[in-house]
Design an enzyme around this catalytic site. Structure first.
Site, PDB file in Angstrom:
ATOM      1  N   ASN A  97     -10.119   6.191 -14.310  1.00  0.00           N
ATOM      2  CA  ASN A  97      -8.725   6.118 -14.848  1.00  0.00           C
ATOM      3  C   ASN A  97      -8.944   6.641 -16.377  1.00  0.00           C
ATOM      4  OD1 ASN A  97      -6.282   5.495 -16.164  1.00  0.00           O
ATOM      5  ND2 ASN A  97      -5.859   3.836 -14.589  1.00  0.00           N
ATOM      6  N   GLU A 153       5.674  -4.874  -9.276  1.00  0.00           N
ATOM      7  CA  GLU A 153       5.240  -3.852  -9.710  1.00  0.00           C
ATOM      8  C   GLU A 153       6.177  -2.655 -10.201  1.00  0.00           C
ATOM      9  OE1 GLU A 153       1.995  -1.437 -10.157  1.00  0.00           O
ATOM     10  OE2 GLU A 153       1.987  -3.395  -8.989  1.00  0.00           O
ATOM     11  N   VAL A 166      -4.212  -2.692 -17.400  1.00  0.00           N
ATOM     12  CA  VAL A 166      -4.982  -1.275 -17.102  1.00  0.00           C
ATOM     13  C   VAL A 166      -4.905  -1.304 -15.583  1.00  0.00           C
ATOM     14  CG1 VAL A 166      -6.899   0.363 -17.057  1.00  0.00           C
ATOM     15  CG2 VAL A 166      -6.006  -1.410 -19.004  1.00  0.00           C
ATOM     16  N   GLU A 167      -3.860  -0.539 -14.813  1.00  0.00           N
ATOM     17  CA  GLU A 167      -4.028  -0.803 -13.290  1.00  0.00           C
ATOM     18  C   GLU A 167      -4.500   0.829 -12.559  1.00  0.00           C
ATOM     19  OE1 GLU A 167      -0.309  -2.746 -11.736  1.00  0.00           O
ATOM     20  OE2 GLU A 167       0.666  -1.877 -13.489  1.00  0.00           O
ATOM     21  N   GLY A 168      -5.278   0.400 -11.790  1.00  0.00           N
ATOM     22  CA  GLY A 168      -6.275   1.453 -11.190  1.00  0.00           C
ATOM     23  C   GLY A 168      -7.484   1.490 -11.694  1.00  0.00           C
TER      24      GLY A 168
END
Length: 502
Positions: free
Chosen positions: A100, A193, A91-93
């Site tokens: 998010n 990324e 889970v990025e951010g």
């Protein structure tokens, strides 16, 4: 027999033949009834589209999924006695000014996650000789240059200047990575990324990234025995389930779509098993890689402006290769979960992560490769890949380390149902071009992470894209406002945001 009777006899035979052929075709291609909407793909985009349609009062839809379960590129498998994620894993951010929606879903289902710790990475870089470079030297390579590149990206967007690549920005700064350690760190910052190198990646559309600007700099690594796909449960709550399995007749699994006929009045979708479905509209959420392949026959052919947008954008390949050993031989103290290998060749088995925090005693680690290295590895045997990996590990940790007991090499690029891992915004693709990628054609609408201008390449992008596509379908079917053709650039600014309810 008279001539009229003979002609009648011939006509009867012809009619019988036509009737027989029609009956045979019907047996092969079963028309399964009309619905309001066909959703193609049961990944996050397709499932969120179904949720939005349900909330807007449209429930007469079906979801056609090519695989045997929902989730799309959120997929796991058994390895070494544990569940490991082949695709989406983070889970990025997180922990920023806005919430998010994927993190909200993760908390809602109590997903088991660990904070992705990159704080000590610069002290955990291995060269081909196994030596660790001093931290001060490594930090000096990156900090000032990265601040400059982010600032330059912001300036390009604010001033509506022409786009440049990340590599061009590095050249402007006067510091292009060349030494092995510099290349390894540069790889971690960009390829790791975006799954493509700086010479390919757009600066204007990736620096800074909306995911981290809007939702926060933190990322959480999912390691849950239910799989990362557990986050889909609240989104898919409109689907009937029993004992943890979806039994809703609207969800049709192992239906590989191979033909779409679209008009201004509706859509007909055919699958490889001979089934045919018709609807007033369809939402297509297959991956960009599938759109770039010949898996689906569109009738009529997609217009040039749509094809141009599809082929301008990149479908990147991101591969996590898992290994299980009889015992661990890598560092496990704080801040050493990630470690880099600095080879003379950029991207050669560069980014490593062990899973001792997530699966204590598992002795599992994985290495991430991308782009051309992913494609190269997919085309060779697992034994060859393992031999290459062991040579790298022995150069890092010495010749006496144990041999790996198991190896798992996902093949996203070779899989015809995905043809890659996620999309990347390359240099040269404008916001107008991106609008073409999103735009509906007659009654055929498009969703998927690659159609999210803000969050392409991320799960939240897929989530929002499903909402956006479904809303457009609702406007068409309920209010007669059926858009078709290229979107205007300003419509991109009105896409769903993190304020949408879960």
């Amino acid at each position: 027999m008279s001539e009229p009777m003979a002609k009648l006899s011939v006509l009867s035979v012809q009619l019988f033949t036509i009737l027989f052929l029609c009956m045979t075709a019907s047996a092969v291609s079963t028309l399964e009834g009309n619905v309001d909407v066909i959703i193609i793909g049961a990944g996050m985009a397709g499932i969120s589209a179904g949720k939005t349609l349900t909330e807007k009062g449209i429930t007469n839809f079906i979801i056609l999924e090519a695989t045997d379960k929902i989730g799309g590129r959120i997929r796991n498998t058994d390895f070494g006695g544990y569940k490991v994620e082949l695709g989406a894993n983070w889970v990025e951010g997180v922990n920023g000014k806005e919430l998010n929606p994927i993190w909200a879903l993760a908390r809602q289902v109590k997903l088991q996650t660990t904070l992705f710790d990159q704080s000590n990475l610069s002290s955990n870089v291995y060269t081909a000789s196994g030596a660790l470079p001093p931290q001060t030297d490594v930090d000096a390579v990156t900090t000032a240059r990265n601040d400059y590149i982010t600032s330059l990206g912001e300036s390009l967007s604010a001033n509506r200047d022409h786009d440049i690549s990340v590599l061009t920005a590095e050249r402007l700064y006067g510091s292009v990575p060349s030494a092995p350690v510099e290349l390894a760190l540069d790889y971690f910052l960009y390829d790791y990324e975006f799954a493509e190198p700086p010479r390919v990646t757009s600066l204007k559309n990736t620096q800074p990234l909306p995911t981290f600007e809007n939702f926060g700099e933190d990322s959480y690594f999912a390691a849950d025995p239910r799989g990362f796909a557990a986050i889909l449960q609240p989104v898919a709550s409109y689907l009937k389930s029993e004992n943890g399995k979806y039994v809703d007749p609207r969800l049709k699994l192992q239906k590989v779509v191979n033909k779409i006929v679209y008009t201004k009045h509706g859509v007909t979708v055919s699958t490889e098993d001979g089934s045919t479905y018709t609807a007033k509209a369809a939402i297509l959420t297959v991956s960009l890689g599938v759109l770039q392949s010949k898996l689906i026959d569109f009738q009529p052919d997609l217009p040039f402006w749509k094809l141009e947008a599809i082929f301008e954008f990149d479908m990147a390949v991101y591969t996590k290769i898992f290994l299980k050993f009889p015992y661990k031989f890598w560092r496990t103290d704080n801040g050493t979960e990630l470690f880099l290998y600095a080879d003379d060749s950029r991207g050669y088995y560069p980014v490593w992560q062990h899973l001792e925090r997530e699966f204590p005693g598992s002795n599992i680690s994985f290495v991430t490769v991308t782009d051309d290295e992913s494609r190269r590895i997919e085309q060779q045997s697992d034994d060859k890949t393992l031999a290459e990996i062991m040579e790298v590990l022995k150069s890092m940790f010495g010749p006496n380390i144990p041999e790996a007991e198991e190896i798992l090499v996902p093949r996203w690029w070779s899989n015809r149902l995905f043809k890659g891992s996620f999309s990347n915004w390359p240099i040269g693709v404008s916001l107008h071009d991106f609008a073409q990628l999103q735009a509906p054609i007659k009654r055929l609408y498009f969703g998927g992470e690659h159609t999210s201008a803000l969050y392409n390449g991320y799960i939240q992008g897929a989530y929002f894209s499903g909402i956006d596509a479904a809303k457009e379908v609702v406007k068409c079917l309920k209010h007669g406002k059926c858009l078709s053709g290229p979107m205007k650039d300003q419509r991109l600014e009105n896409q769903s945001s993190c304020t949408e309810p879960i």
